[in-house]
Each structure stands twice: as structure tokens, then as C-alpha cells.
Design an enzyme around this catalytic site. Structure first.
Site, PDB file in Angstrom:
ATOM      1  N   ASP A   1      -1.832  -6.582  -7.263  1.00  0.00           N
ATOM      2  CA  ASP A   1      -3.053  -6.611  -6.467  1.00  0.00           C
ATOM      3  C   ASP A   1      -2.897  -7.698  -5.413  1.00  0.00           C
ATOM      4  O   ASP A   1      -2.966  -8.895  -5.705  1.00  0.00           O
ATOM      5  CB  ASP A   1      -4.252  -6.906  -7.376  1.00  0.00           C
ATOM      6  CG  ASP A   1      -5.566  -6.988  -6.622  1.00  0.00           C
ATOM      7  OD1 ASP A   1      -5.572  -6.838  -5.379  1.00  0.00           O
ATOM      8  OD2 ASP A   1      -6.610  -7.206  -7.283  1.00  0.00           O
TER       9      ASP A   1
ATOM     10  N   TYR B   1     -15.582  -2.000   7.612  1.00  0.00           N
ATOM     11  CA  TYR B   1     -14.246  -1.476   7.880  1.00  0.00           C
ATOM     12  C   TYR B   1     -13.807  -1.818   9.300  1.00  0.00           C
ATOM     13  O   TYR B   1     -12.704  -2.337   9.511  1.00  0.00           O
ATOM     14  CB  TYR B   1     -14.231   0.037   7.662  1.00  0.00           C
ATOM     15  CG  TYR B   1     -12.877   0.669   7.864  1.00  0.00           C
ATOM     16  CD1 TYR B   1     -11.901   0.593   6.879  1.00  0.00           C
ATOM     17  CD2 TYR B   1     -12.571   1.364   9.032  1.00  0.00           C
ATOM     18  CE1 TYR B   1     -10.647   1.175   7.056  1.00  0.00           C
ATOM     19  CE2 TYR B   1     -11.327   1.948   9.221  1.00  0.00           C
ATOM     20  CZ  TYR B   1     -10.368   1.859   8.230  1.00  0.00           C
ATOM     21  OH  TYR B   1      -9.139   2.432   8.414  1.00  0.00           O
TER      22      TYR B   1
ATOM     23  N   LYS C   1     -10.640  -4.260  10.753  1.00  0.00           N
ATOM     24  CA  LYS C   1      -9.562  -3.693  11.567  1.00  0.00           C
ATOM     25  C   LYS C   1      -9.498  -4.357  12.947  1.00  0.00           C
ATOM     26  O   LYS C   1      -8.403  -4.537  13.496  1.00  0.00           O
ATOM     27  CB  LYS C   1      -9.733  -2.180  11.676  1.00  0.00           C
ATOM     28  CG  LYS C   1      -9.574  -1.454  10.340  1.00  0.00           C
ATOM     29  CD  LYS C   1      -8.227  -1.775   9.680  1.00  0.00           C
ATOM     30  CE  LYS C   1      -8.011  -1.027   8.389  1.00  0.00           C
ATOM     31  NZ  LYS C   1      -6.696  -1.296   7.774  1.00  0.00           N
TER      32      LYS C   1
ATOM     33  N   ASN D   1       0.392  -2.586   5.165  1.00  0.00           N
ATOM     34  CA  ASN D   1      -0.205  -1.260   5.243  1.00  0.00           C
ATOM     35  C   ASN D   1      -1.395  -1.078   4.303  1.00  0.00           C
ATOM     36  O   ASN D   1      -2.229  -0.198   4.527  1.00  0.00           O
ATOM     37  CB  ASN D   1       0.873  -0.211   4.931  1.00  0.00           C
ATOM     38  CG  ASN D   1       0.306   1.181   4.796  1.00  0.00           C
ATOM     39  OD1 ASN D   1      -0.149   1.771   5.764  1.00  0.00           O
ATOM     40  ND2 ASN D   1       0.316   1.713   3.578  1.00  0.00           N
TER      41      ASN D   1
ATOM     42  N   SER E   1      -6.234   0.229  12.714  1.00  0.00           N
ATOM     43  CA  SER E   1      -6.866   1.548  12.825  1.00  0.00           C
ATOM     44  C   SER E   1      -7.477   1.659  14.210  1.00  0.00           C
ATOM     45  O   SER E   1      -7.761   0.641  14.861  1.00  0.00           O
ATOM     46  CB  SER E   1      -7.965   1.699  11.757  1.00  0.00           C
ATOM     47  OG  SER E   1      -8.795   2.816  12.024  1.00  0.00           O
TER      48      SER E   1
ATOM     49  N   GLY F   1       0.813  -1.218   0.000  1.00  0.00           N
ATOM     50  CA  GLY F   1       0.000   0.000   0.000  1.00  0.00           C
ATOM     51  C   GLY F   1       0.841   1.260   0.000  1.00  0.00           C
ATOM     52  O   GLY F   1       0.563   2.215   0.725  1.00  0.00           O
ATOM     53  N   ALA F   2       1.852   1.292  -0.861  1.00  0.00           N
ATOM     54  CA  ALA F   2       2.821   2.395  -0.833  1.00  0.00           C
ATOM     55  C   ALA F   2       2.757   3.266  -2.083  1.00  0.00           C
ATOM     56  O   ALA F   2       3.722   3.943  -2.420  1.00  0.00           O
ATOM     57  CB  ALA F   2       4.235   1.833  -0.668  1.00  0.00           C
ATOM     58  N   SER F   3       1.617   3.289  -2.755  1.00  0.00           N
ATOM     59  CA  SER F   3       1.563   3.974  -4.045  1.00  0.00           C
ATOM     60  C   SER F   3       1.259   5.466  -3.960  1.00  0.00           C
ATOM     61  O   SER F   3       1.575   6.219  -4.878  1.00  0.00           O
ATOM     62  CB  SER F   3       0.525   3.304  -4.954  1.00  0.00           C
ATOM     63  OG  SER F   3      -0.766   3.398  -4.386  1.00  0.00           O
ATOM     64  N   ARG F   4       0.668   5.929  -2.855  1.00  0.00           N
ATOM     65  CA  ARG F   4       0.268   7.340  -2.767  1.00  0.00           C
ATOM     66  C   ARG F   4       1.429   8.219  -2.300  1.00  0.00           C
ATOM     67  O   ARG F   4       2.148   7.867  -1.366  1.00  0.00           O
ATOM     68  CB  ARG F   4      -0.918   7.509  -1.821  1.00  0.00           C
ATOM     69  CG  ARG F   4      -2.207   6.865  -2.322  1.00  0.00           C
ATOM     70  CD  ARG F   4      -3.323   7.013  -1.296  1.00  0.00           C
ATOM     71  NE  ARG F   4      -4.560   6.393  -1.738  1.00  0.00           N
ATOM     72  CZ  ARG F   4      -5.531   7.016  -2.403  1.00  0.00           C
ATOM     73  NH1 ARG F   4      -5.397   8.308  -2.686  1.00  0.00           N
ATOM     74  NH2 ARG F   4      -6.622   6.383  -2.765  1.00  0.00           N
TER      75      ARG F   4
END
Length: 279
Positions: free
Chosen positions: A79, A175, A179, A106, A162, A13-16
Site C-alpha cells: 500500500d 479527483y 490530478k 501510475n 489525467s 498501480g500495476a495489479s489489474r
């Protein structure tokens, strides 16, 4: 002092550009770790304006940034809800660096992306949230964890949950359930891997200043007919410290759990939320 020199870390989850994953990867690289960064490929139209302006290409750009800063990194788009992609990511990590020491789970979808009470929820929303936030963690941990175990030198797995996994939120059942499940998954895995000297811990972030959080704020404001600024201020005031966290602050907690300074810490969930939750 570089506390992670000689270690290899996988961050999902490190693309942003303005996200927790990038901040985590940069901090681990600064501590001396070699990085494998992964995230989904996103079309240009799906990127926020700041990423379009800088021509940010997700994990490809992140790996370049780490290398320019003097570190080592490889980027693999994929993915992680698909086992075949996860196997490819782990195989690529082994080919690039020969081993794996640290996993940071993440990746996930945000709260508010289709909020609904559980009894009125569309099945697809439930299944897709579980797939993205929980099944992906299982797959990455299963295959990446085997690579850590094969070296016989221990390691660290860090799951990003979270504060929604510490206390329920009305209408965000899918969600919150995923979590909460990550906290239980962390404890179970910590028990199973303790004899292998593989520590497993969890971080429960509160509100941090990221693109994903901004999106959640906008959706919440639209849903309840509020102004974005009012929702943001309410979130800030829910924490005794009276502000949102910075991605770099969350990344510092990950670096602690990844390194030897936390060598006797396992099965724990650390709240990083400015004091909003104190248990």
C-alpha cells in the site's frame, strides 16, 4: 532496438490485467528494462470477472508474464499510501537489481468513486482521494528518487495524471484537485532535479479502455440515470479521434519519456486523449 536495456523501472498501480499499469510494465520490459511492479493485494471477490476466470493474481501474475516473455521482473504487493510499504518496495528494488532508473507513478483511485460537490463532500472522501492520488506519489518519488539520485547517472520520473487535471469536472473536485496537483508537482520536481539529470514529466490520459474506466462509466450512468452505452459514446465523441485510447498507446508515450529519445524534455505534461484537450 531495445531503448531501455540496462535500465530498472518501478511501476506502481500495476495489479489489474486490463489496466494502464500492466500495459506500461509490459512495454518497458519489451524495451529491455528490468521491472519492479507493485500494487495492492486484492481479494478474489474484489476482482473483475475476467481476472477471476484467468486466476489473475495482480502484480504476481504480471511479473510471471514478463519473465515468460523473456524479461526480468519482481513483484511487491503493498500500500503506497503507507511510508513503511514504500520503503520496503524501494529496498526490494535495490536488492533485486542494485539500482533504479525510472519511476512511473501510475497508482490512484478513479474519478466517480464517491463523486460529490466540494461544499457537500464527506471529509473522508477528500482525505482518501488525496492520500491515494497525491500523497502516494510524493512518498514513492521521495524514496525512489533518492535511489535514482544515489547512482549519479540521471533518470526519469513519469507521473500519470489525467485530463481531469487539465480542466475541472463538476462534482469530481477531489479527483480533479489531485490530478491538477500532480501537474504542479511534476513542474516543481523537474526544477529541483534538473541538475541531477533526472527528468520529470507527466502524462494526462483521456479515456482509455480499462476496467477502471469501465467502472467510472457505470457509476456515471447510474448517477445520472443513463445507459452505459450512452455514456461511453459521449466520451468517445468528446475526442476528435472519436474513440477511447488503448492502454498500449498510453504505454508507448511512457516509453518515450522513459528513454533517451526525450533527453531534453522535462517539466512537461503530455495529453494522450485523442485530441480532446489541445493545450
Amino acid at each position: 532496438m531495445k531503448n531501455l536495456l540496462g535500465k530498472v523501472a518501478l511501476v506502481t498501480g500495476a495489479s489489474r490485467h486490463r489496466g494502464l499499469g500492466r500495459a506500461i510494465a509490459l512495454r518497458l520490459a519489451a524495451e529491455g528494462a528490468d521491472l519492479v511492479v507493485t500494487g495492492r493485494a486484492r481479494a478474489k471477490e474484489d476482482r473483475p470477472p475476467n481476472e477471476k476466470e484467468m486466476n489473475w493474481l495482480g502484480v504476481l501474475s504480471l511479473a510471471d508474464e514478463i519473465v515468460k516473455n523473456g524479461g526480468n521482473a519482481v513483484a511487491i504487493e503493498g500500500d503506497i499510501t503507507q511510508e513503511s510499504d514504500v520503503k520496503t518496495i524501494v529496498k526490494s528494488a535495490k536488492e533485486a537489481f542494485g539500482k533504479l532508473d525510472i519511476i512511473v507513478n501510475n497508482a490512484g483511485v478513479p474519478s466517480g468513486a464517491g463523486a460529490a460537490p466540494i461544499l457537500d463532500m464527506d471529509n473522508e472522501l477528500w482525505y482518501s482521494t488525496v492520500d491515494s492520488n497525491l500523497n502516494s506519489v510524493y512518498l514513492v518519488t521521495k524514496h525512489g528518487g533518492r535511489l535514482i539520485r544515489s547512482a549519479g547517472k540521471g533518470g526519469s520520473i513519469i507521473n500519470i495524471s489525467s485530463t481531469a487535471g487539465r480542466r475541472g469536472i463538476p462534482d469530481y473536485g477531489a479527483y480533479c484537485a489531485t490530478k491538477f496537483a500532480m501537474v504542479g508537482f511534476t513542474q516543481q520536481l523537474a526544477i529541483e532535479l534538473a541538475k541531477e539529470n533526472i527528468r520529470v514529466n507527466c502524462i494526462a490520459p483521456g479515456s482509455h479502455s480499462t476496467d477502471m474506466m469501465d467502472g467510472t462509466i457505470v457509476r456515471t450512468a447510474d448517477r445520472f440515470g443513463l445507459k452505459k452505452e450512452a455514456v461511453t459514446e459521449r466520451i468517445k465523441q468528446s475526442a476528435p479521434m472519436g474513440r477511447q485510447g488503448l492502454p498500449s498507446e498510453l504505454a508507448a508515450s511512457v516509453a518515450f519519456l522513459a528513454g533517451d529519445d526525450s533527453s531534453f524534455v522535462t517539466g512537461q505534461t503530455l495529453n494522450v486523449d485523442g485530441g480532446a484537450h489541445m493545450s
